[in-house]
Design a protein around this motif. Structure first.
Motif, PDB file in Angstrom:
ATOM      1  N   ILE A  62      51.680  52.515  55.945  1.00 31.97           N
ATOM      2  CA  ILE A  62      52.985  52.117  55.507  1.00 31.97           C
ATOM      3  C   ILE A  62      53.990  51.773  56.476  1.00 31.97           C
ATOM      4  O   ILE A  62      55.370  51.676  56.391  1.00 31.97           O
ATOM      5  CB  ILE A  62      53.471  53.404  54.729  1.00 31.97           C
ATOM      6  CG1 ILE A  62      53.451  54.653  55.576  1.00 31.97           C
ATOM      7  CG2 ILE A  62      52.469  53.852  53.430  1.00 31.97           C
ATOM      8  CD1 ILE A  62      54.087  56.011  55.308  1.00 31.97           C
ATOM      9  N   GLY A  63      53.479  51.232  57.498  1.00 30.96           N
ATOM     10  CA  GLY A  63      54.485  50.735  58.644  1.00 30.96           C
ATOM     11  C   GLY A  63      55.219  51.639  59.776  1.00 30.96           C
ATOM     12  O   GLY A  63      55.791  51.325  60.343  1.00 30.96           O
ATOM     13  N   ASN A  64      54.440  52.929  59.836  1.00 36.12           N
ATOM     14  CA  ASN A  64      54.985  53.997  60.692  1.00 36.12           C
ATOM     15  C   ASN A  64      54.374  53.471  62.273  1.00 36.12           C
ATOM     16  O   ASN A  64      53.145  53.114  61.961  1.00 36.12           O
ATOM     17  CB  ASN A  64      54.580  55.383  60.456  1.00 36.12           C
ATOM     18  CG  ASN A  64      55.502  55.814  59.204  1.00 36.12           C
ATOM     19  OD1 ASN A  64      56.508  55.664  58.797  1.00 36.12           O
ATOM     20  ND2 ASN A  64      54.690  56.450  58.285  1.00 36.12           N
ATOM     21  N   ILE A  65      55.075  53.600  63.177  1.00 38.00           N
ATOM     22  CA  ILE A  65      54.579  53.155  64.843  1.00 38.00           C
ATOM     23  C   ILE A  65      53.597  54.341  64.923  1.00 38.00           C
ATOM     24  O   ILE A  65      54.030  55.554  64.908  1.00 38.00           O
ATOM     25  CB  ILE A  65      55.649  53.032  65.512  1.00 38.00           C
ATOM     26  CG1 ILE A  65      56.485  52.063  64.954  1.00 38.00           C
ATOM     27  CG2 ILE A  65      55.133  52.736  66.965  1.00 38.00           C
ATOM     28  CD1 ILE A  65      57.766  51.553  65.765  1.00 38.00           C
ATOM     29  N   LEU A  66      52.566  54.000  65.373  1.00 38.26           N
ATOM     30  CA  LEU A  66      51.572  55.044  65.865  1.00 38.26           C
ATOM     31  C   LEU A  66      51.712  55.031  67.358  1.00 38.26           C
ATOM     32  O   LEU A  66      52.223  54.029  67.977  1.00 38.26           O
ATOM     33  CB  LEU A  66      50.216  54.575  65.493  1.00 38.26           C
ATOM     34  CG  LEU A  66      49.839  54.645  64.095  1.00 38.26           C
ATOM     35  CD1 LEU A  66      48.535  53.896  63.743  1.00 38.26           C
ATOM     36  CD2 LEU A  66      49.887  55.994  63.280  1.00 38.26           C
ATOM     37  N   PRO A  67      51.380  56.131  67.957  1.00 37.03           N
ATOM     38  CA  PRO A  67      51.639  56.364  69.441  1.00 37.03           C
ATOM     39  C   PRO A  67      50.625  55.249  70.131  1.00 37.03           C
ATOM     40  O   PRO A  67      49.513  55.031  69.689  1.00 37.03           O
ATOM     41  CB  PRO A  67      51.343  57.712  69.751  1.00 37.03           C
ATOM     42  CG  PRO A  67      51.379  58.495  68.549  1.00 37.03           C
ATOM     43  CD  PRO A  67      51.011  57.460  67.375  1.00 37.03           C
ATOM     44  N   ASN A  68      51.252  54.440  71.107  1.00 37.17           N
ATOM     45  CA  ASN A  68      50.532  53.519  71.736  1.00 37.17           C
ATOM     46  C   ASN A  68      50.797  53.807  73.326  1.00 37.17           C
ATOM     47  O   ASN A  68      51.805  54.496  73.871  1.00 37.17           O
ATOM     48  CB  ASN A  68      50.994  52.310  71.373  1.00 37.17           C
ATOM     49  CG  ASN A  68      50.234  51.231  71.747  1.00 37.17           C
ATOM     50  OD1 ASN A  68      49.229  51.258  72.290  1.00 37.17           O
ATOM     51  ND2 ASN A  68      50.335  50.198  71.370  1.00 37.17           N
ATOM     52  N   ASP A  69      50.105  52.904  74.344  1.00 38.68           N
ATOM     53  CA  ASP A  69      50.405  52.898  75.704  1.00 38.68           C
ATOM     54  C   ASP A  69      51.112  51.969  76.092  1.00 38.68           C
ATOM     55  O   ASP A  69      51.494  51.776  77.377  1.00 38.68           O
ATOM     56  CB  ASP A  69      49.160  52.942  76.453  1.00 38.68           C
ATOM     57  CG  ASP A  69      48.206  51.949  76.242  1.00 38.68           C
ATOM     58  OD1 ASP A  69      48.567  51.038  75.534  1.00 38.68           O
ATOM     59  OD2 ASP A  69      47.166  51.796  77.067  1.00 38.68           O
ATOM     60  N   ASN A  70      51.674  51.153  75.184  1.00 37.12           N
ATOM     61  CA  ASN A  70      52.655  49.962  75.178  1.00 37.12           C
ATOM     62  C   ASN A  70      53.559  49.586  74.118  1.00 37.12           C
ATOM     63  O   ASN A  70      52.628  50.002  73.253  1.00 37.12           O
ATOM     64  CB  ASN A  70      52.158  48.755  76.114  1.00 37.12           C
ATOM     65  CG  ASN A  70      51.066  48.277  75.179  1.00 37.12           C
ATOM     66  OD1 ASN A  70      51.373  47.626  74.182  1.00 37.12           O
ATOM     67  ND2 ASN A  70      49.842  48.110  75.495  1.00 37.12           N
ATOM     68  N   TYR A  71      54.709  49.188  74.281  1.00 38.58           N
ATOM     69  CA  TYR A  71      55.660  48.775  72.997  1.00 38.58           C
ATOM     70  C   TYR A  71      56.064  47.497  73.545  1.00 38.58           C
ATOM     71  O   TYR A  71      57.053  47.604  74.482  1.00 38.58           O
ATOM     72  CB  TYR A  71      56.747  49.886  72.689  1.00 38.58           C
ATOM     73  CG  TYR A  71      55.794  51.175  72.319  1.00 38.58           C
ATOM     74  CD1 TYR A  71      55.309  51.222  70.813  1.00 38.58           C
ATOM     75  CD2 TYR A  71      55.727  52.060  73.206  1.00 38.58           C
ATOM     76  CE1 TYR A  71      54.591  52.303  70.581  1.00 38.58           C
ATOM     77  CE2 TYR A  71      55.082  53.140  72.620  1.00 38.58           C
ATOM     78  CZ  TYR A  71      54.667  53.412  71.582  1.00 38.58           C
ATOM     79  OH  TYR A  71      54.124  54.750  71.208  1.00 38.58           O
ATOM     80  N   ILE A  72      55.633  46.253  73.363  1.00 38.58           N
ATOM     81  CA  ILE A  72      56.121  45.162  74.058  1.00 38.58           C
ATOM     82  C   ILE A  72      56.685  44.150  72.941  1.00 38.58           C
ATOM     83  O   ILE A  72      56.158  44.051  71.739  1.00 38.58           O
ATOM     84  CB  ILE A  72      55.043  44.097  74.394  1.00 38.58           C
ATOM     85  CG1 ILE A  72      54.076  45.040  75.597  1.00 38.58           C
ATOM     86  CG2 ILE A  72      55.365  42.786  75.157  1.00 38.58           C
ATOM     87  CD1 ILE A  72      55.122  45.543  76.804  1.00 38.58           C
ATOM     88  N   TRP A  73      57.987  43.692  72.938  1.00 37.36           N
ATOM     89  CA  TRP A  73      58.379  42.815  72.014  1.00 37.36           C
ATOM     90  C   TRP A  73      58.637  41.251  72.766  1.00 37.36           C
ATOM     91  O   TRP A  73      58.739  41.108  73.947  1.00 37.36           O
ATOM     92  CB  TRP A  73      59.980  43.124  71.839  1.00 37.36           C
ATOM     93  CG  TRP A  73      60.166  44.318  70.942  1.00 37.36           C
ATOM     94  CD1 TRP A  73      60.713  44.626  69.555  1.00 37.36           C
ATOM     95  CD2 TRP A  73      59.988  45.545  71.489  1.00 37.36           C
ATOM     96  NE1 TRP A  73      60.690  45.748  69.197  1.00 37.36           N
ATOM     97  CE2 TRP A  73      60.270  46.547  70.354  1.00 37.36           C
ATOM     98  CE3 TRP A  73      59.891  46.412  72.786  1.00 37.36           C
ATOM     99  CZ2 TRP A  73      60.465  47.927  70.358  1.00 37.36           C
ATOM    100  CZ3 TRP A  73      59.756  47.860  72.787  1.00 37.36           C
ATOM    101  CH2 TRP A  73      60.154  48.406  71.585  1.00 37.36           C
ATOM    102  N   GLY A  74      58.565  40.399  71.767  1.00 32.96           N
ATOM    103  CA  GLY A  74      58.836  39.026  72.201  1.00 32.96           C
ATOM    104  C   GLY A  74      60.319  38.844  72.295  1.00 32.96           C
ATOM    105  O   GLY A  74      61.262  39.246  71.224  1.00 32.96           O
ATOM    106  N   PHE A  75      60.934  37.998  73.015  1.00 33.53           N
ATOM    107  CA  PHE A  75      62.365  37.774  73.190  1.00 33.53           C
ATOM    108  C   PHE A  75      62.548  36.551  72.327  1.00 33.53           C
ATOM    109  O   PHE A  75      62.361  35.457  72.808  1.00 33.53           O
ATOM    110  CB  PHE A  75      62.838  37.726  74.320  1.00 33.53           C
ATOM    111  CG  PHE A  75      62.710  39.003  75.238  1.00 33.53           C
ATOM    112  CD1 PHE A  75      62.340  40.268  74.505  1.00 33.53           C
ATOM    113  CD2 PHE A  75      62.958  39.195  76.578  1.00 33.53           C
ATOM    114  CE1 PHE A  75      62.221  41.288  75.305  1.00 33.53           C
ATOM    115  CE2 PHE A  75      62.819  40.294  77.455  1.00 33.53           C
ATOM    116  CZ  PHE A  75      62.596  41.546  76.907  1.00 33.53           C
ATOM    117  N   VAL A  76      63.286  36.467  71.127  1.00 33.88           N
ATOM    118  CA  VAL A  76      63.620  35.205  70.574  1.00 33.88           C
ATOM    119  C   VAL A  76      65.180  34.847  70.455  1.00 33.88           C
ATOM    120  O   VAL A  76      65.981  35.950  70.147  1.00 33.88           O
ATOM    121  CB  VAL A  76      63.150  35.414  69.087  1.00 33.88           C
ATOM    122  CG1 VAL A  76      63.716  34.119  68.495  1.00 33.88           C
ATOM    123  CG2 VAL A  76      61.724  35.616  69.287  1.00 33.88           C
TER     124      VAL A  76
END
Length: 182
Positions: A62-76
C-alpha cells in the motif's frame, strides 16, 4: 507518494532504471564528480544500472516505506524537468547513524541546489523516518561540500580518515553531526 518531495525549485523522487542513461552520463560516470567520494566513477551504464537496483526504495503493497539502509532521491529541476543529481541518507556502520550524501552534475554546481535538496531530505528524515541524529563528512579539500554541511547546520566533531572503496586510497576528512527535530 510520500517519498516525493517538492522544494521551491526542485522535485526529489526515487530513481528508477529509466534514469540510468542520464545518471551515468551526468554524474555517476564523471570522475570529477567522484573526486572526493569513497565510490569509484561508474565505468559503464551497467554499473549505474546495478547501483540503481541497490538503492531502489522498498515499500509494502500500500506504499508504506519499509526500513532500508539507504533512502536516495533523484534531484529534478522544476523549470526544465531535468534530472541532474542524487542524494539522500546512507546507513553508516562505523557511526551507527545515517549519513547524508549527494552528487550532482558539474553544470549544476554552485546554484544552491544541493543545500535546498538536502534541507528537504533532512526534514523528511525527521518527520517520516524518525531519525534524530545524522552524520555528514567531506574530504578536507572539498570546500564546496563543507559549505553545504555548514549551511545545513551540521556541527564539526572531528577529523578522520576515509578509505576509498578501492581499498588502496584514503583521504583525510572532516566529520560532522546534526541533531534533527520534528
Amino acid at each position: 507518494m510520500i517519498n516525493i518531495i517538492e522544494t521551491e525549485r526542485l522535485f526529489l523522487r526515487p530513481l528508477t532504471l529509466e534514469d540510468a542513461d542520464i545518471a551515468y552520463y551526468g554524474w555517476t560516470g564523471d570522475a570529477e564528480v567522484a573526486e572526493y567520494v569513497s565510490w569509484l566513477p561508474h565505468h559503464s551504464i551497467d554499473d549505474t544500472i546495478e547501483w540503481l537496483k541497490e538503492i531502489e526504495w522498498k515499500q509494502d503493497d500500500i506504499g508504506n516505506i519499509l526500513p532500508n539502509d539507504n533512502y536516495i532521491w533523484g534531484f529534478v529541476l522544476k523549470e526544465t524537468e531535468q534530472l541532474f543529481g542524487s542524494g539522500g541518507l546512507i546507513w553508516e556502520e562505523r557511526w551507527q547513524h545515517f549519513q547524508i550524501g549527494y552528487n550532482i552534475m558539474r553544470t549544476h554546481w554552485n546554484h544552491g541546489y544541493t543545500t535546498e535538496a538536502m534541507q528537504a531530505i533532512l526534514s523528511f528524515a525527521a518527520a517520516n523516518l524518525g531519525i534524530k541524529r545524522i552524520a555528514g563528512s567531506h574530504a578536507k579539500e572539498n570546500l564546496a561540500s563543507a559549505k553545504v554541511l555548514e549551511k545545513l547546520g551540521f556541527v564539526y566533531e572531528r577529523d578522520g580518515i576515509v578509505s576509498h572503496v578501492d581499498g588502496v586510497r584514503h583521504f583525510d576528512n572532516r566529520e560532522y553531526f546534526l541533531e534533527l527535530s520534528r
